[in-house]
Design a protein around this motif. Structure first.
Motif, PDB file in Angstrom:
ATOM      1  N   TRP A  25      -1.183   9.833 -21.795  1.00 33.05           N
ATOM      2  CA  TRP A  25      -0.606   8.797 -20.509  1.00 33.05           C
ATOM      3  C   TRP A  25       0.533   9.566 -19.930  1.00 33.05           C
ATOM      4  O   TRP A  25       0.664   9.691 -18.672  1.00 33.05           O
ATOM      5  N   GLU A  26       1.670  10.008 -20.819  1.00 37.11           N
ATOM      6  CA  GLU A  26       2.621  10.873 -20.100  1.00 37.11           C
ATOM      7  C   GLU A  26       2.252  11.737 -19.546  1.00 37.11           C
ATOM      8  O   GLU A  26       2.666  11.846 -18.303  1.00 37.11           O
ATOM      9  N   ASP A  27       1.375  12.662 -19.737  1.00 33.23           N
ATOM     10  CA  ASP A  27       1.069  13.785 -19.068  1.00 33.23           C
ATOM     11  C   ASP A  27       0.294  13.239 -17.437  1.00 33.23           C
ATOM     12  O   ASP A  27       0.398  13.800 -16.603  1.00 33.23           O
ATOM     13  N   GLU A  28      -0.497  12.602 -17.686  1.00 34.91           N
ATOM     14  CA  GLU A  28      -1.236  11.795 -16.666  1.00 34.91           C
ATOM     15  C   GLU A  28      -0.196  11.232 -15.538  1.00 34.91           C
ATOM     16  O   GLU A  28      -0.307  11.642 -14.329  1.00 34.91           O
ATOM     17  N   LEU A  29       0.647  10.586 -16.121  1.00 36.34           N
ATOM     18  CA  LEU A  29       1.632  10.007 -15.119  1.00 36.34           C
ATOM     19  C   LEU A  29       2.560  11.167 -14.444  1.00 36.34           C
ATOM     20  O   LEU A  29       2.855  10.997 -13.269  1.00 36.34           O
ATOM     21  N   LYS A  30       2.599  11.944 -15.149  1.00 32.44           N
ATOM     22  CA  LYS A  30       3.429  13.292 -14.294  1.00 32.44           C
ATOM     23  C   LYS A  30       2.579  13.938 -13.243  1.00 32.44           C
ATOM     24  O   LYS A  30       3.178  14.061 -11.974  1.00 32.44           O
ATOM     25  N   SER A  31       1.235  13.826 -13.296  1.00 32.42           N
ATOM     26  CA  SER A  31       0.603  14.441 -12.346  1.00 32.42           C
ATOM     27  C   SER A  31       0.257  13.366 -11.343  1.00 32.42           C
ATOM     28  O   SER A  31       0.292  13.729 -10.156  1.00 32.42           O
ATOM     29  N   PHE A  32       0.175  12.145 -11.762  1.00 31.50           N
ATOM     30  CA  PHE A  32       0.274  10.963 -10.786  1.00 31.50           C
ATOM     31  C   PHE A  32       1.687  11.284  -9.767  1.00 31.50           C
ATOM     32  O   PHE A  32       1.692  10.915  -8.430  1.00 31.50           O
ATOM     33  N   GLU A  47       4.556   0.944   5.988  1.00 34.43           N
ATOM     34  CA  GLU A  47       3.547   0.368   5.144  1.00 34.43           C
ATOM     35  C   GLU A  47       2.966   1.302   4.032  1.00 34.43           C
ATOM     36  O   GLU A  47       3.074   1.055   2.902  1.00 34.43           O
ATOM     37  N   MET A  48       2.772   2.514   4.428  1.00 36.99           N
ATOM     38  CA  MET A  48       2.452   3.464   3.475  1.00 36.99           C
ATOM     39  C   MET A  48       3.588   3.961   2.474  1.00 36.99           C
ATOM     40  O   MET A  48       3.397   3.949   1.338  1.00 36.99           O
ATOM     41  N   LEU A  49       4.692   4.057   2.946  1.00 39.59           N
ATOM     42  CA  LEU A  49       5.745   4.313   1.923  1.00 39.59           C
ATOM     43  C   LEU A  49       6.187   3.196   1.112  1.00 39.59           C
ATOM     44  O   LEU A  49       6.621   3.330  -0.181  1.00 39.59           O
ATOM     45  N   VAL A  50       5.885   1.928   1.521  1.00 37.02           N
ATOM     46  CA  VAL A  50       6.147   0.902   0.378  1.00 37.02           C
ATOM     47  C   VAL A  50       4.831   0.840  -0.482  1.00 37.02           C
ATOM     48  O   VAL A  50       5.384   0.701  -1.654  1.00 37.02           O
ATOM     49  N   GLN A  51       3.806   1.153  -0.259  1.00 35.95           N
ATOM     50  CA  GLN A  51       2.646   1.508  -1.163  1.00 35.95           C
ATOM     51  C   GLN A  51       3.182   2.514  -2.161  1.00 35.95           C
ATOM     52  O   GLN A  51       2.970   2.625  -3.507  1.00 35.95           O
ATOM     53  N   LEU A  52       3.714   3.581  -1.593  1.00 33.56           N
ATOM     54  CA  LEU A  52       4.196   4.730  -2.358  1.00 33.56           C
ATOM     55  C   LEU A  52       5.111   4.287  -3.503  1.00 33.56           C
ATOM     56  O   LEU A  52       5.104   4.708  -4.666  1.00 33.56           O
ATOM     57  N   GLU A  53       6.032   3.536  -3.004  1.00 32.07           N
ATOM     58  CA  GLU A  53       7.250   2.863  -3.730  1.00 32.07           C
ATOM     59  C   GLU A  53       6.743   2.101  -4.952  1.00 32.07           C
ATOM     60  O   GLU A  53       7.230   2.134  -6.154  1.00 32.07           O
ATOM     61  N   HIS A  54       5.697   1.291  -4.509  1.00 33.27           N
ATOM     62  CA  HIS A  54       4.960   0.522  -5.603  1.00 33.27           C
ATOM     63  C   HIS A  54       4.319   1.180  -6.570  1.00 33.27           C
ATOM     64  O   HIS A  54       4.978   0.916  -7.706  1.00 33.27           O
ATOM     65  N   TYR A  55       3.810   2.353  -6.375  1.00 37.86           N
ATOM     66  CA  TYR A  55       3.313   3.101  -7.415  1.00 37.86           C
ATOM     67  C   TYR A  55       4.369   3.870  -8.186  1.00 37.86           C
ATOM     68  O   TYR A  55       4.182   4.045  -9.535  1.00 37.86           O
ATOM     69  N   GLN A  56       5.353   4.337  -7.396  1.00 36.25           N
ATOM     70  CA  GLN A  56       6.434   5.116  -8.167  1.00 36.25           C
ATOM     71  C   GLN A  56       7.148   3.965  -8.925  1.00 36.25           C
ATOM     72  O   GLN A  56       7.436   4.497 -10.324  1.00 36.25           O
ATOM     73  N   ASN A  57       7.436   2.795  -8.861  1.00 33.88           N
ATOM     74  CA  ASN A  57       7.891   1.991  -9.640  1.00 33.88           C
ATOM     75  C   ASN A  57       7.016   1.486 -10.935  1.00 33.88           C
ATOM     76  O   ASN A  57       7.547   1.682 -12.081  1.00 33.88           O
ATOM     77  N   GLN A  58       5.667   1.632 -10.652  1.00 33.31           N
ATOM     78  CA  GLN A  58       4.757   1.276 -11.707  1.00 33.31           C
ATOM     79  C   GLN A  58       4.604   2.510 -12.539  1.00 33.31           C
ATOM     80  O   GLN A  58       4.614   2.163 -13.832  1.00 33.31           O
ATOM     81  N   PHE A  59       4.711   3.612 -12.047  1.00 31.21           N
ATOM     82  CA  PHE A  59       4.714   4.639 -13.049  1.00 31.21           C
ATOM     83  C   PHE A  59       5.980   4.987 -13.721  1.00 31.21           C
ATOM     84  O   PHE A  59       5.973   5.251 -15.010  1.00 31.21           O
ATOM     85  N   ILE A  60       7.204   4.545 -13.310  1.00 26.53           N
ATOM     86  CA  ILE A  60       8.507   4.531 -14.003  1.00 26.53           C
ATOM     87  C   ILE A  60       8.173   3.482 -15.173  1.00 26.53           C
ATOM     88  O   ILE A  60       8.793   3.821 -16.358  1.00 26.53           O
ATOM     89  N   LEU A  61       7.835   2.269 -14.665  1.00 24.80           N
ATOM     90  CA  LEU A  61       7.775   1.203 -15.690  1.00 24.80           C
ATOM     91  C   LEU A  61       6.803   1.959 -16.881  1.00 24.80           C
ATOM     92  O   LEU A  61       7.115   1.461 -18.042  1.00 24.80           O
TER      93      LEU A  61
END
Length: 128
Positions: A25-32, A47-61
């Protein structure tokens, strides 16, 4: 209900399985994360940058959750090793109960992570 004997080696085996899964999972998160960086360069709409930020936050979490799970496995391994060192190849009920709770945490995390991946792949399909 039949009582089954649970040996330290059984739990150790499962811990190793979980570790491999978490490292994957750690490796996958790096590729994501790399994908997100590509998209940030391509898209400038708010709106796109907001979505990107959402995923960025989810990946950090998710990365934080993975680190916590890895630490907890390590601590549980220390407890099992201490029991083995004291000549207890069969675990006491407290350690087994803790292990079962951890197994449930892993199962919940699998579902959370799987859903996030599914959502992210739909997102990528739409914007890549």
């Amino acid at each position: 209900m039949k009582n089954e004997l649970i040996f330290n080696s059984d739990l150790h085996f499962e811990h190793n399985q979980w570790r491999r899964e978490l490292f994957f999972w750690e490796d996958e998160l790096k590729s994501f994360q790399n994908r997100l960086e590509e998209l940030v360069k391509r898209w400038t709409k708010k709106e796109m940058l907001v979505q990107l930020e959402h995923y960025q936050n989810q990946f950090i979490l998710q990365d934080d959750v993975i680190n916590t799970l890895q630490d907890d496995i390590h601590i549980h391994e220390i407890s099992i090793a201490a029991a083995s060192k004291n000549g207890k190849d069969l675990l006491d009920t407290t350690l087994v109960k803790k292990h079962i709770e951890f197994r449930n945490r892993m199962e919940v995390q699998r579902h959370i992570y799987r859903d996030l991946k599914k959502e992210f792949f739909k997102f990528l399909t739409k914007y890549m």
